[in-house]
Motif scaffolding. Sequence first.
Motif, mmCIF file in Angstrom:
data_model
loop_
_atom_site.group_PDB
_atom_site.id
_atom_site.type_symbol
_atom_site.label_atom_id
_atom_site.label_comp_id
_atom_site.label_asym_id
_atom_site.label_seq_id
_atom_site.Cartn_x
_atom_site.Cartn_y
_atom_site.Cartn_z
ATOM 1 N N MET A 1 1.904 2.136 -3.345
ATOM 2 C CA MET A 1 0.871 2.777 -4.161
ATOM 3 C C MET A 1 0.820 4.283 -3.936
ATOM 4 O O MET A 1 0.106 4.991 -4.649
ATOM 5 C CB MET A 1 -0.504 2.175 -3.850
ATOM 6 C CG MET A 1 -0.643 0.747 -4.313
ATOM 7 S SD MET A 1 -2.259 0.076 -3.899
ATOM 8 C CE MET A 1 -3.277 0.978 -5.050
ATOM 9 N N ASP A 2 1.570 4.748 -2.928
ATOM 10 C CA ASP A 2 1.621 6.181 -2.652
ATOM 11 C C ASP A 2 0.195 6.729 -2.529
ATOM 12 O O ASP A 2 -0.222 7.609 -3.274
ATOM 13 C CB ASP A 2 2.384 6.910 -3.762
ATOM 14 C CG ASP A 2 2.705 8.351 -3.365
ATOM 15 O OD1 ASP A 2 2.593 8.687 -2.173
ATOM 16 O OD2 ASP A 2 3.040 9.136 -4.268
ATOM 17 N N LEU B 1 0.905 3.195 7.543
ATOM 18 C CA LEU B 1 -0.424 3.499 7.021
ATOM 19 C C LEU B 1 -1.449 3.581 8.141
ATOM 20 O O LEU B 1 -1.255 3.008 9.224
ATOM 21 C CB LEU B 1 -0.840 2.415 6.027
ATOM 22 C CG LEU B 1 0.076 2.284 4.811
ATOM 23 C CD1 LEU B 1 -0.288 1.055 4.020
ATOM 24 C CD2 LEU B 1 -0.027 3.524 3.943
ATOM 25 N N LEU C 1 0.829 -1.206 0.000
ATOM 26 C CA LEU C 1 0.000 0.000 0.000
ATOM 27 C C LEU C 1 0.861 1.252 0.000
ATOM 28 O O LEU C 1 0.524 2.248 -0.649
ATOM 29 C CB LEU C 1 -0.942 -0.010 1.201
ATOM 30 C CG LEU C 1 -2.043 -1.075 1.145
ATOM 31 C CD1 LEU C 1 -2.817 -1.140 2.455
ATOM 32 C CD2 LEU C 1 -3.002 -0.787 0.002
ATOM 33 N N GLN C 2 1.982 1.192 0.717
ATOM 34 C CA GLN C 2 2.881 2.355 0.701
ATOM 35 C C GLN C 2 3.434 2.591 -0.698
ATOM 36 O O GLN C 2 3.601 3.721 -1.128
ATOM 37 C CB GLN C 2 4.017 2.165 1.695
ATOM 38 C CG GLN C 2 3.614 2.512 3.127
ATOM 39 C CD GLN C 2 4.726 2.245 4.115
ATOM 40 O OE1 GLN C 2 5.291 1.153 4.133
ATOM 41 N NE2 GLN C 2 5.029 3.209 4.959
ATOM 42 N N ASP D 1 3.443 8.376 5.818
ATOM 43 C CA ASP D 1 3.976 7.250 5.046
ATOM 44 C C ASP D 1 5.486 7.108 5.194
ATOM 45 O O ASP D 1 6.026 6.009 5.113
ATOM 46 C CB ASP D 1 3.637 7.410 3.558
ATOM 47 C CG ASP D 1 2.151 7.328 3.293
ATOM 48 O OD1 ASP D 1 1.417 6.928 4.219
ATOM 49 O OD2 ASP D 1 1.727 7.658 2.175
#
Lengths: 146, 290
Positions: A141-142, B201, A138-139, B189
């Motif tokens: 995917m920014d 997250l 997920l990171q 992030d």
Amino acid sequence: MRLADHRFFTGTDPELLRRWSPLSVERSYAAGDLLVQEGGPADRFILIFEGKVALEIVAPDRPRVTIQTLGGGEVLGWSWLLPPHLWRLDARAVKRTRTLELPASELRDALESRPDEGYRFLLRLLPVVAQRLEYTRLQLMDLHGH
Amino acid sequence: MATDGTPGPLAGDLSDQSPWYPVPYRVDRRTAETADTVTLTLSPAKGTPLHPFRPGQFNMLYVFGVGEAAISVSGDPALPEALVHTVRTAGKISGALTGAAPGSTVGVRGPYGSGWPLEEAVGRDVVLVAGGLGLPPLRPVLYELLRHRERYGRIEVIYGARTPKDLVYYRQIQEWRGRSDLRFQTTVDAAGRDWYGDVGLVTARVPDIRVEPARTVAFLCGPEVMMKFTAQALEARGVTDSAIYVSLERNMKCAVGLCGHCQLGPEFVCRDGPVFRYHDVRRFLSVREL
């Protein structure tokens, strides 16, 4: 602090925890202390009970980057389980942090000598690995980029 | 233009008569939140203000000669005379809005859309999860929750942004974090060593929330993929999908459910949303390219 009180060991056979408990060592880190250093021997399994630990990547010609923070109820990692048993990241206490730590070689021996316990241990550790992989995806995917 | 194509009368006090006419508002204040995000405080240039808004609703902001964009209201519902919008530069119209100087005029029509169902939160624990510019649409909720604090159980807020420099309402967040009747977690992030907050997250913070899942209602706002995975994390904690609400973002043009630009399955996001019960829309969040 007791192993049985940590989220990682929720539901674990009390007999196993009774055998492992004498191995565990309580530690306390002040803000700024390094818990582990990249390239250093991954010689212990670290269970965080309270505080905050930053996982940092050090790259040449770049500022040090924190890629994740861990808190109470989380475990530091799995480098201690996988050869060559070297830490892959720096881990630094962001604030006062208390841990229980199990020596890696004894823990590996215990898991290998009793494969059924080793299997159940891996079933506990694998969700941690899977969850961090999902967070990393997920990171990548920014999410908040634009 | 009127709906039949003939020119309409000049705008100014016609919001009750037609949903198409923007009402002129003056930019009273422009506050830079981040390098690309500003908060505009507006007041009616003349005539009466628009109808009060409910948390979660949006207005169409019109930059004359440039175009119109849907922007959530981010101010305090108890102070309707000051219309507050937080806008990030993402294109031509939003760029013109973020560049609007105090004293200039923008057109406003609205408010439109469904709001967050605050009535469902009464007597329950409340979780707000915001990602990026998802905090502004949730800020009115937080104002309301704190104004009537006694009506609600535990309040947990998780706010994630790309970097510490992308956090909006920074000073206000410090105030919220200092309150004992609210738990406000911020996470980014990635960060350097000058950041002492969490890194990761928002989904990673969900296992840590202190609520009773069976009596919890959750409001999520941010990128859809973030909301999807946050909802999954909440379900893993035992919160049902009928107690989770999401605010969806689509290309809204008319804002009144006519043009179809924002259609999502059988729903028009502008008219039927933007706030939806996750149970009702979750299937759409897994449809490719929808």
